[in-house]
Design a protein around this motif. Structure first.
Motif, PDB file in Angstrom:
ATOM      1  N   MET A 296       0.828  -1.215   0.000  1.00 61.84           N
ATOM      2  CA  MET A 296       0.000   0.000   0.000  1.00 61.84           C
ATOM      3  C   MET A 296       0.861   1.264   0.000  1.00 61.84           C
ATOM      4  N   SER A 297       2.096   1.110  -0.436  1.00 63.65           N
ATOM      5  CA  SER A 297       2.992   2.256  -0.268  1.00 63.65           C
ATOM      6  C   SER A 297       2.526   3.470  -1.057  1.00 63.65           C
ATOM      7  N   ASP A 298       1.812   3.260  -2.175  1.00 65.12           N
ATOM      8  CA  ASP A 298       1.434   4.416  -2.994  1.00 65.12           C
ATOM      9  C   ASP A 298       0.010   4.874  -2.750  1.00 65.12           C
ATOM     10  N   GLN A 299      -0.612   4.361  -1.770  1.00 65.35           N
ATOM     11  CA  GLN A 299      -2.015   4.695  -1.489  1.00 65.35           C
ATOM     12  C   GLN A 299      -2.056   5.983  -0.659  1.00 65.35           C
ATOM     13  N   PRO A 300      -2.939   6.923  -0.998  1.00 62.36           N
ATOM     14  CA  PRO A 300      -2.938   8.204  -0.262  1.00 62.36           C
ATOM     15  C   PRO A 300      -3.473   8.040   1.159  1.00 62.36           C
ATOM     16  N   LEU A 301      -3.036   8.936   2.039  1.00 60.32           N
ATOM     17  CA  LEU A 301      -3.572   8.950   3.394  1.00 60.32           C
ATOM     18  C   LEU A 301      -4.985   9.520   3.392  1.00 60.32           C
ATOM     19  N   LEU A 302      -5.801   9.026   4.266  1.00 57.45           N
ATOM     20  CA  LEU A 302      -7.199   9.492   4.309  1.00 57.45           C
ATOM     21  C   LEU A 302      -7.264  10.990   4.533  1.00 57.45           C
ATOM     22  N   ARG A 303      -6.399  11.487   5.384  1.00 58.84           N
ATOM     23  CA  ARG A 303      -6.461  12.907   5.716  1.00 58.84           C
ATOM     24  C   ARG A 303      -6.185  13.799   4.498  1.00 58.84           C
ATOM     25  N   SER A 304      -5.520  13.220   3.477  1.00 59.58           N
ATOM     26  CA  SER A 304      -5.146  14.039   2.323  1.00 59.58           C
ATOM     27  C   SER A 304      -6.226  14.039   1.246  1.00 59.58           C
TER      28      SER A 304
ATOM     29  N   PHE B  38      -6.167  -0.433   0.807  1.00 59.29           N
ATOM     30  CA  PHE B  38      -6.500  -1.135   2.043  1.00 59.29           C
ATOM     31  C   PHE B  38      -6.805  -0.142   3.163  1.00 59.29           C
ATOM     32  N   LEU B  39      -7.827  -0.450   3.916  1.00 60.54           N
ATOM     33  CA  LEU B  39      -8.128   0.370   5.096  1.00 60.54           C
ATOM     34  C   LEU B  39      -8.564  -0.567   6.218  1.00 60.54           C
ATOM     35  N   LEU B  40      -8.417  -0.096   7.433  1.00 59.24           N
ATOM     36  CA  LEU B  40      -8.808  -0.902   8.588  1.00 59.24           C
ATOM     37  C   LEU B  40     -10.249  -0.545   8.971  1.00 59.24           C
ATOM     38  N   ALA B  41     -11.082  -1.577   9.145  1.00 57.24           N
ATOM     39  CA  ALA B  41     -12.483  -1.329   9.521  1.00 57.24           C
ATOM     40  C   ALA B  41     -12.570  -1.163  11.039  1.00 57.24           C
ATOM     41  N   GLN B  42     -12.801   0.028  11.476  1.00 61.14           N
ATOM     42  CA  GLN B  42     -12.996   0.221  12.917  1.00 61.14           C
ATOM     43  C   GLN B  42     -14.409  -0.139  13.329  1.00 61.14           C
ATOM     44  N   GLU B  43     -15.347   0.173  12.458  1.00 59.89           N
ATOM     45  CA  GLU B  43     -16.737  -0.253  12.683  1.00 59.89           C
ATOM     46  C   GLU B  43     -17.227  -0.858  11.385  1.00 59.89           C
TER      47      GLU B  43
ATOM     48  N   LEU C 191     -19.707   1.526   7.268  1.00 63.82           N
ATOM     49  CA  LEU C 191     -18.355   1.287   7.758  1.00 63.82           C
ATOM     50  C   LEU C 191     -17.745   2.550   8.334  1.00 63.82           C
ATOM     51  N   LYS C 192     -16.796   2.358   9.207  1.00 63.89           N
ATOM     52  CA  LYS C 192     -15.882   3.438   9.579  1.00 63.89           C
ATOM     53  C   LYS C 192     -14.486   2.908   9.283  1.00 63.89           C
ATOM     54  N   LEU C 193     -13.826   3.562   8.326  1.00 55.65           N
ATOM     55  CA  LEU C 193     -12.557   3.063   7.817  1.00 55.65           C
ATOM     56  C   LEU C 193     -11.427   3.973   8.261  1.00 55.65           C
ATOM     57  N   SER C 194     -10.285   3.400   8.575  1.00 51.73           N
ATOM     58  CA  SER C 194      -9.210   4.231   9.105  1.00 51.73           C
ATOM     59  C   SER C 194      -7.847   3.831   8.563  1.00 51.73           C
ATOM     60  N   ASP C 195      -6.954   4.788   8.523  1.00 57.73           N
ATOM     61  CA  ASP C 195      -5.523   4.527   8.513  1.00 57.73           C
ATOM     62  C   ASP C 195      -4.930   5.373   9.644  1.00 57.73           C
ATOM     63  N   ALA C 196      -3.630   5.467   9.734  1.00 55.71           N
ATOM     64  CA  ALA C 196      -3.041   6.174  10.870  1.00 55.71           C
ATOM     65  C   ALA C 196      -3.340   7.666  10.851  1.00 55.71           C
ATOM     66  N   SER C 197      -3.788   8.191   9.692  1.00 53.06           N
ATOM     67  CA  SER C 197      -4.000   9.641   9.607  1.00 53.06           C
ATOM     68  C   SER C 197      -5.397  10.057  10.037  1.00 53.06           C
TER      69      SER C 197
ATOM     70  N   TRP D 184     -10.151  -4.318   1.485  1.00 53.09           N
ATOM     71  CA  TRP D 184      -9.765  -3.615   0.269  1.00 53.09           C
ATOM     72  C   TRP D 184     -11.031  -2.963  -0.255  1.00 53.09           C
ATOM     73  N   VAL D 185     -10.970  -1.678  -0.497  1.00 52.04           N
ATOM     74  CA  VAL D 185     -12.183  -0.972  -0.931  1.00 52.04           C
ATOM     75  C   VAL D 185     -11.859  -0.130  -2.166  1.00 52.04           C
ATOM     76  N   LYS D 186     -12.934   0.114  -2.914  1.00 48.37           N
ATOM     77  CA  LYS D 186     -12.821   0.981  -4.100  1.00 48.37           C
ATOM     78  C   LYS D 186     -14.046   1.877  -4.078  1.00 48.37           C
ATOM     79  N   GLY D 187     -13.824   3.184  -4.242  1.00 54.68           N
ATOM     80  CA  GLY D 187     -14.966   4.088  -4.212  1.00 54.68           C
ATOM     81  C   GLY D 187     -14.525   5.504  -4.485  1.00 54.68           C
ATOM     82  N   ALA D 188     -15.367   6.432  -4.019  1.00 57.59           N
ATOM     83  CA  ALA D 188     -15.071   7.838  -4.283  1.00 57.59           C
ATOM     84  C   ALA D 188     -15.468   8.654  -3.058  1.00 57.59           C
ATOM     85  N   VAL D 189     -14.766   9.773  -2.909  1.00 63.46           N
ATOM     86  CA  VAL D 189     -15.042  10.636  -1.767  1.00 63.46           C
ATOM     87  C   VAL D 189     -16.159  11.609  -2.133  1.00 63.46           C
ATOM     88  N   THR D 190     -17.162  11.660  -1.261  1.00 63.63           N
ATOM     89  CA  THR D 190     -18.264  12.600  -1.495  1.00 63.63           C
ATOM     90  C   THR D 190     -18.319  13.558  -0.307  1.00 63.63           C
ATOM     91  N   SER D 191     -19.050  14.631  -0.500  1.00 62.37           N
ATOM     92  CA  SER D 191     -19.185  15.596   0.589  1.00 62.37           C
ATOM     93  C   SER D 191     -20.643  15.688   0.952  1.00 62.37           C
TER      94      SER D 191
END
Lengths: 328, 328, 328, 328, 328, 328
Positions: C1-9, C19-24, C39-45, C72-79
């Protein structure tokens, strides 16, 4: 909000606009992924569920719509399977200053405040000991801010007498029982007992916040009501030249020890008969209020109240009926 | 009593007359039915058993010859199976005023009081926060009575630092550790911590009586030292115009919470890092003093101290020796 | 996952896969009776809410999509009303081996691990007592597996220092305070203290699981970290011929007693000054970390932290500001 | 001392010389101010009061004449108001090495040690699980020192089975009950239960000192028997290649948890049925021994035993008689 | 409902109509603001989720559709992502009288009731002591109502043996263990023990309600089972002329003390060996049942059970396998 | 013993012969090795030290001369340093039957028993509820044995009201306070409250032995007074046809719960207002009696009572004086 109808008076189909207190407020997501707002709105007469299906109709800051906030809402009363609820068209956060008199939003004592204050004054006037009477006058008569707060505060955040005026109502109830106890246990110093009764919880006026919801102030959390009132008594005593030191110690002792056990926050155990009495009557009055309220709760018809966390038990609600004396 | 020899310096056969403190005093009946007086007499250097075989030789009130009383005695040192004791010819109760300087009868701090006061002053001078510094000056410099008492009182009746000057010694030890802790935990407000440290036990000057034996005063029993010092802080703050309210709350909070648990007499739990630190360092310092004293007790040569009731344990007295750095 | 962006970015509209970790993770039923995945998905950011509206788009075992699993998830960020969330098109369970380096998914110590290990080594090197130094070297230098685990483990599951590297960070913090305490209480054996500090929680490397989520291992639940590290110390001592028995007892005693009370899981109370010190400094460090974290929590702006269950209190978040020394 | 008569066999007027254990020893002062020595001397058969009226007749160090010391005494048995006592002419401290076999001075198990060891061996031989059997053999058969100590130690200092051989007697009693319990609760793993039973208190051989009086060793006070035996089990397991890790955990878990509650010194609660069973049967056996002993105490004829501090109660001594089956 | 299929036997697509017990029942609001009913319905074979999308299809009182109510439902079994659920067309509250035999809705003991009653009778017949036997016969044989209730009641509301017949199953299990214990501890009066065992929980037949859901009766909440059964024993004894008073006291003592500690509701501590035994075996049997159930729970495959609140711990579910004797 | 003088009336030189109660009795050894008897002898008026220098002057069994025994003694009053004591010539054990009326040897209530019984009867007569009145009459009027015992028993062995008649005095005091409380809390059922008050401790008549010294009976130790009185109430109710079951439950509930907490021996917590009130007033009355007694103890002139173990505190004995109303 003086001309706004009470919630309890609303009928199906009625339009409503005005200020209400949000007891619950949550954004939820519908099956379609659209967000809606679900509220529980209250005034002193009761509460209603309310829904705003389009959150874009919120004016101003969405995040300000929270539990314990006042909201201005506009909508209509609908009926669903026999229960009333409110369908809202507009919602916005309302600052305290707009709302004006908060007392219409909170539970209040069943006893009128002026009556209770008159009873307080009569009680102070009945004190024979001049030092004690002067101390009580200094705090409850001369200090008009404290007098006002003492008449408005609840007795606790969640335990007992949780309504505006509850502190005074509880204090007067303990005082009346204390007078009866002093009539029975003649060795008690009644004036000393009444000093302890009237002062034992007065610090709650600053420990609790009760302007909007019931909570703790910073001073309440950091010091607790016992340390607060101890300070006030010391200040008041300091302004009465010649106040006897042993009397000051005995009054402070009642106040400091009135929770009865160290693990309940009293730094000392009751070591005088007067301190012991105040502890017992205070504790008894608070717990009886909880029990009587449980027995009278009309929303509940079972033999047993729900589990009461502070008492760690359920209350038996069935009362054995009194016999009419004439039937004897 | 300036010219009276210390008990530790007495040899067999020496005559003695002077004031001694009765640690134990009991009338006993011999096999013949005659009553005699058995005493344990002390000054700051030690104690001796003493006997008065004819109780008619007591001058004045027999019942005044009690534990904790000063006595004037006259007799001689005898040796019995290698142990010294005193055979008395005369005994009488001695009023406090006759005895003069009590300090020769009590254990005292190993640190000279002037040194400790100088350290206290330096500590106060090192406080950067002007409000805190003024408060500490008001209590420990301006109030010369409190300053004197603070330099004389023990830290406790029986738990730890039970000697004259013990309160100041304990306080300064906690303060020195607190400075080290503030150097490590940089987010701590050092001045606030030192306010808490210097004030946390100051009420013991009025809670304890330590003129003759170590005990509790009426105020100590009825209010406890926490309520006493809280009052003093409030009074001192009241005389400093503009003292910030949040600072007052935070200082009082440290003092009120420093016992760490409600069942130990703190009406609130520590809720700030500074309050938590003061609680831990205070508790640690008192218990370490007990442990070090147990390890150094020369009257005991075993691996284990006697059972210590306040700590609810025995202390292991064997110390693993330090390695000399050069040996490394 | 080295090239995967951080969630915060991530910005609105961005596509995401990785890949993301399912917290919920919860299957819910919509009003129409159709099931969707929330889901609630997380990385360290940070973390994001995410929705999969058609559960048939889940690849593989539906029941493997659980909290604490990697997905492993695939999708898009919405607001939505100003908050970002993720609308997913595909979801599948991901085995640990696919994910690779877990450290990007967990909170980590703010201190770099190499710095901390260097500090650990310097600390061990500073020990003058040759027996103690050899014991510490055996465990923390020679045993490279333990050294690696000691550098990675958190200090607790939920109480304090709950992040990777937390155990080492906590241990070094206690060690630094312990050195300061030994400078103050000169009768303490500093090397013995440091042995206790470094070893007191080392068993947590085997008590806790921290590869994916933080929990307890079977050995942790059945034996606890104190029994685990006691065993390791005994084994290491057993390999050092001539290791003094009294020293072994004193080191084990510190470890066994460091929780300070039987009801907190120590089978013996601290009975040496060194054991007492380690108990207090360990406890203090853990609680201070909780308090500082509460005060610095940027997601919270009130005066009070939420109720903290392990401490049984709320934390006061307002800090009295330090005075700049030059202003004095 | 093989030819020295037992105390219980002595008659009035008999001369006595030999070794006895001083249970009590005190120097007292008579009405004339002369010092005398009052003793309570015992061997395994009982005890007698004894007096030495002239302390100059003590040979060697007076201060060595203490409770728990062996003394060599010479004197004669006298009768006073129908009770025997001893009037002594000579007393001296006796070193352990002079006394020889201590067992004649202490209470011992009613069961012969060889019988108990045979029962232990049979129990180990009955274990089907080869790993468990090898572990038990390593500790109780191969380690002849431990075997010898296990056969000699008491089960406790003052609580229950306080006599030589008490540890083995108690262990075998629990083991027999455990076999019965495994016959009833068929889901229990009997071999695992017996491992727990045989090992649960074995550390008491090193926790307690029982050569002269019953007390705690340094290791006992600093570590406790649970930590001691845990170490021994780990060492023994370490010498059995391939010993299953889960089995090691489960056995250690029984041992660590067998006190049943943290405040009783177990660092973990019983979390397997086998651990729960061992805890209950161990606790039950110890308390029943106390109760049966109280009921059978011939020196007491009342319905109630004295208050028993460890049980915090008095024991009812009256037994409802069993009905002879034939009478039915 | 004799011809209604068991839930466990239903297949997708099957129509269903009949009575089911509502374990959960909640009205929820869909995204459109329409209300629907979500249920969890059960019989003794298992449970299913069920939905009624149009609440107007409820016949009769909507508010009577509550947890713990029996419902008559009509609908069809559907499959959703591999899980069965029920889509309902009609729902109505069902009075108890319609439902008939409740036993098909509740968990029941794995042991047939007639077998258990036969074992009970044999146990009573084996009692040699004529007074005890007559007492047991009076309560368990002559009083047929009590006998019937004793065979039907669960042993607790939520702690252990929570199924119909559980009280009898638990009682017989304790009795069997008690016989084994009396075989080992020969000083025990076996008949007295069995009286205590059979009577210790018999009051639960009136303390608990178990006709529909498991709860407490008014008498159970106000008096507790110990007071209830104490009364019954006194009544039965009163009808046996000449019943020995000391025996009555000893039997009542076992019953009153069987919870073992005051804070668990026993007004006295066990003071006889028989009372102590009954307490331990009762407690052990209940906790072992919980542990074995946790280990055998097929819905759970992990090493650890969920946290069990009454035991305040998780249970380790992995069992060390027994070795087949022949393999030895 | 009607013509024997009271101890308090004796003067120096008076001869005395008669029965006295031995509060203390010990055989001691004089310096010469001769045994003497030291006694503390009492009647209801006070106590004296007494000595018998030649134990051969004891008639009959020496071992019967024990604390709590009645003795017949002959001797003379002597004065020693201003204190009276008795020099005895003869001592013998006296059987109860010789002594006759025990009441002259024990402290008794300050209230005459007939007055108290009249007050009890009036209280019962004032009960309006016919069921409750009949129950009280059955126990306190019809059962003349119980009535007599109720008028004689103390309220406790050592806690409060420890004198003959103390149980009735305490009960009536609680009843009077209860009437005052019912006047204040109008929702209380006064008749139910009084049933609880009069019955809450009646079992103490059988729990305590108070014929010679104050102790516990076998029934008291095995069952406790709560179980005893519960039985009596059930028996009495059983003889009143039609007694309402809910009323029986509520009365028993008050009795069972009146210790207020499980750890104080109540198997249930107070769950009705009436039960809560009885608990508080009972507890308060007992503790106030202790405090008033401490304040009035003429043998003590200090500000503080000795440490009181049951209350776990010292009592402050200084009373703040009441102000005469006319001075106001």
């Amino acid at each position: 909000m003086s001309d706004q109808p009470l919630l309890r008076s609303l009928k199906e189909g009625a339009a409503f606009q005005g200020f209400l207190l949000a007891q619950e407020a949550a954004y939820k997501v519908s099956a379609k992924g659209s967000e809606y707002l679900e509220l529980k709105l209250s005034d002193a007469s009761g509460d209603l569920k309310a829904f705003l299906w389009d959150v874009r109709a919120i004016e101003g800051d969405m995040d300000a719509v929270q539990p314990d906030a006042f909201l201005w809402v506009k909508g209509a009363v609908t009926s669903y399977n026999g229960r009333l609820q409110m369908k809202l068209d507009k919602v916005r956060f309302a600052a305290d200053v707009e709302v004006g008199d908060f007392s219409r939003f909170f539970p209040v004592s069943a006893r009128p405040v002026p009556d209770m204050l008159a009873e307080l004054d009569a009680l102070i006037a009945s004190v024979e000991d001049p030092w004690i009477r002067r101390l009580l006058e200094a705090l409850f008569v001369v200090d008009t801010d404290l007098r006002a707060a003492f008449a408005q505060a609840p007795a606790a955040k969640s335990m007992h007498h949780v309504f505006l005026g509850g502190l005074l109502e509880h204090t007067l109830s303990v005082a009346a029982m204390a007078d009866r106890a002093c009539g029975h246990y003649r060795a008690l110093n009644r004036d000393l007992v009444q000093a302890g009764v009237l002062l034992h919880d007065v610090g709650k006026t600053a420990e609790l916040s009760y302007q909007r919801s019931f909570g703790y102030t910073d001073a309440g959390n950091l010091l607790g009501h016992i340390a607060l009132e101890t300070d006030w008594i010391n200040r008041a005593v300091g302004k009465i030249p010649g106040f006897p030191e042993d009397l000051r110690l005995q009054i402070l002792h009642i106040v400091l020890s009135h929770h009865g056990r160290l693990e309940f926050g009293s730094p000392v155990l009751p070591k005088t008969p007067e301190a012991l009495l105040v502890h017992y009557l205070d504790d008894l009055d608070g717990k009886l209020e909880v029990m009587f309220r449980a027995a009278q709760d009309e929303s509940d018809s079972g033999s047993w109240s729900p589990y009461h966390r502070a008492l760690d038990r359920m209350i038996y609600r069935r009362r054995w009926p009194k016999v009419d004396p004439v039937e004897k």
